[in-house]
Design a protein around this motif. Structure first.
Motif, PDB file in Angstrom:
ATOM      1  N   GLY A  65       0.799  -1.209   0.000  1.00  0.00           N
ATOM      2  CA  GLY A  65       0.000   0.000   0.000  1.00  0.00           C
ATOM      3  C   GLY A  65       0.838   1.268   0.000  1.00  0.00           C
ATOM      4  O   GLY A  65       2.039   1.255  -0.264  1.00  0.00           O
ATOM      5  N   LEU A  66       0.198   2.391   0.293  1.00  0.00           N
ATOM      6  CA  LEU A  66       0.872   3.678   0.329  1.00  0.00           C
ATOM      7  C   LEU A  66       1.612   3.864   1.659  1.00  0.00           C
ATOM      8  O   LEU A  66       1.395   3.116   2.617  1.00  0.00           O
ATOM      9  CB  LEU A  66      -0.141   4.809   0.158  1.00  0.00           C
ATOM     10  N   ALA A  67       2.454   4.879   1.709  1.00  0.00           N
ATOM     11  CA  ALA A  67       3.152   5.169   2.966  1.00  0.00           C
ATOM     12  C   ALA A  67       2.164   5.418   4.096  1.00  0.00           C
ATOM     13  O   ALA A  67       2.356   4.946   5.226  1.00  0.00           O
ATOM     14  CB  ALA A  67       4.075   6.378   2.772  1.00  0.00           C
ATOM     15  N   ILE A  68       1.076   6.163   3.821  1.00  0.00           N
ATOM     16  CA  ILE A  68       0.114   6.465   4.875  1.00  0.00           C
ATOM     17  C   ILE A  68      -0.598   5.219   5.393  1.00  0.00           C
ATOM     18  O   ILE A  68      -1.086   5.217   6.528  1.00  0.00           O
ATOM     19  CB  ILE A  68      -0.937   7.496   4.420  1.00  0.00           C
ATOM     20  N   ASP A  69      -0.645   4.160   4.605  1.00  0.00           N
ATOM     21  CA  ASP A  69      -1.264   2.910   5.055  1.00  0.00           C
ATOM     22  C   ASP A  69      -0.402   2.192   6.085  1.00  0.00           C
ATOM     23  O   ASP A  69      -0.869   1.250   6.739  1.00  0.00           O
ATOM     24  CB  ASP A  69      -1.500   1.973   3.875  1.00  0.00           C
TER      25      ASP A  69
END
Length: 353
Positions: A65-69
């Motif tokens: 996923g993304l960094a924020i995930d």
């Protein structure tokens, strides 16, 4: 005490505390000898804070996923001066807002992130002459149509250098293992190249292969088009626009035009839940680092992108906030007013609520 320039790894919980004042090279260098990695930036010199507060696409985003995930806690200095650790359990609304909501709610001085086992990877950069653009286009289309392996990633870049009056084409290949399956990248590797920097290497080495030193001191403006898919009509338009606008600028211009094609698998947003960005996780749009009239080209191919959220870290400076946060915008404004009633963070740059 803030962790502005610190890195602290907890192997038992597979978490790392990362100071917001660092660049991703620092994080990868610290974790590399420990056999661990985080979801972070794809080029040397990128700051941890900016990418992590805006979303964060990575070479390993197809897997995780993304960094924020992958952020489980924020160290936040609130506008009233208090320092808080923000988690989903301690403050769900700020945790929601910080994951993609940029620097609107205070000064983030540290992140606690999930880590993953990391061995050597395979990949690097290849540059081609401009007449290889058609071959790279076809290889990119075939890759997107046939490859579902989440360990594989490509970044095809089509550009134009007016001073040389020529197209420029380059490619990043990545596979999260020492050796990729032979068939995945074969269509890319048969294209005649000017330079090739492909090897089995550390993740840090791969990131450092892309340097931004040549752009030091120059201004750069980027924008994005969020699309459902890349098809041949869309990529043909990319190739045409690089030449059209490059020649339009004339050989005396020092401007360099670049269009980055970034295919990700459709499950990339399945690793997280509802956050500030993206406002809708039911469909993964491709965060294409390009601009001009490509939105119209995608729509003419039947893509429903009128309400597709634009990627925070690529969007042009005057992009309406509705195009980034969609239906989340009213909620984010309420959270902003609650924690920053005097609009202290409005004095900082970035996307302002």
């Amino acid at each position: 005490m803030t962790r502005f320039n610190q890195i602290k790894y907890n192997p038992r919980e597979r978490l790392v505390e990362v100071g917001a004042g660092l660049v991703w090279d620092d994080v990868y260098a610290a974790l590399n000898p420990l056999g661990a990695n985080v979801v972070g930036g794809r080029a040397t010199g990128l700051g941890v804070a900016g990418l992590s507060l805006g979303g964060g696409y990575s070479y390993i985003s197809n897997q995780y996923g993304l960094a924020i995930d992958n952020i489980v806690a924020y160290e936040l200095v609130l506008p009233n001066g208090s320092v808080k650790t923000i988690t989903n359990s301690s403050n769900a609304e700020l945790f929601f807002a910080l994951r993609g909501g940029s620097n609107n709610f205070g000064i983030v001085t540290g992140f606690t992130m999930k880590t993953y086992p990391q061995g050597q990877v395979w990949g690097g950069y290849i540059t081609f002459t401009g007449d290889a653009a058609e071959q790279l286009k076809l290889a990119t289309l075939k890759f997107m149509a046939n490859v579902t392996d989440p360990k594989a990633a490509v970044l095809s870049t089509f550009g134009y250098t007016p001073t040389a009056n020529t197209s420029s084409v380059n490619l990043l290949l990545f596979y999260d293992a020492p050796t990729p399956p032979a068939s995945i990248f074969e269509d890319f590797l048969v294209i005649p190249a000017i330079t090739t920097d492909i090897s089995t290497r550390s993740f840090l080495s791969l990131v450092q292969a892309e340097t931004t030193e040549s752009l030091s001191g120059l201004r750069a403006v980027v924008h994005t088009v969020a699309v459902e898919r890349y098809d041949e009509t869309f990529l043909d338009s990319v190739l045409n626009e690089t030449v059209f606008w490059g020649q339009k600028l004339g050989s005396s211009s020092s401007t360099f035009i670049s269009y980055g094609i970034e295919p990700f698998i459709t499950s990339i947003l399945s690793h997280g839940s509802a956050y500030a960005y993206p406002p809708d996780r039911t469909k993964a749009y491709l965060p294409t680092n390009i601009y001009c009239q490509l939105t119209n080209v995608a729509k003419s191919s039947g893509q429903d992108i009128d309400h597709a959220a634009l990627y925070t870290n690529y969007a042009l400076f005057d992009t309406p906030l509705e195009r980034i946060y969609g239906d989340n915008l009213p909620k984010l404004k309420q959270i902003k007013a609650k924690y920053d009633p005097l609009n202290i963070m409005g004095q900082a740059g970035g996307w302002k609520l």
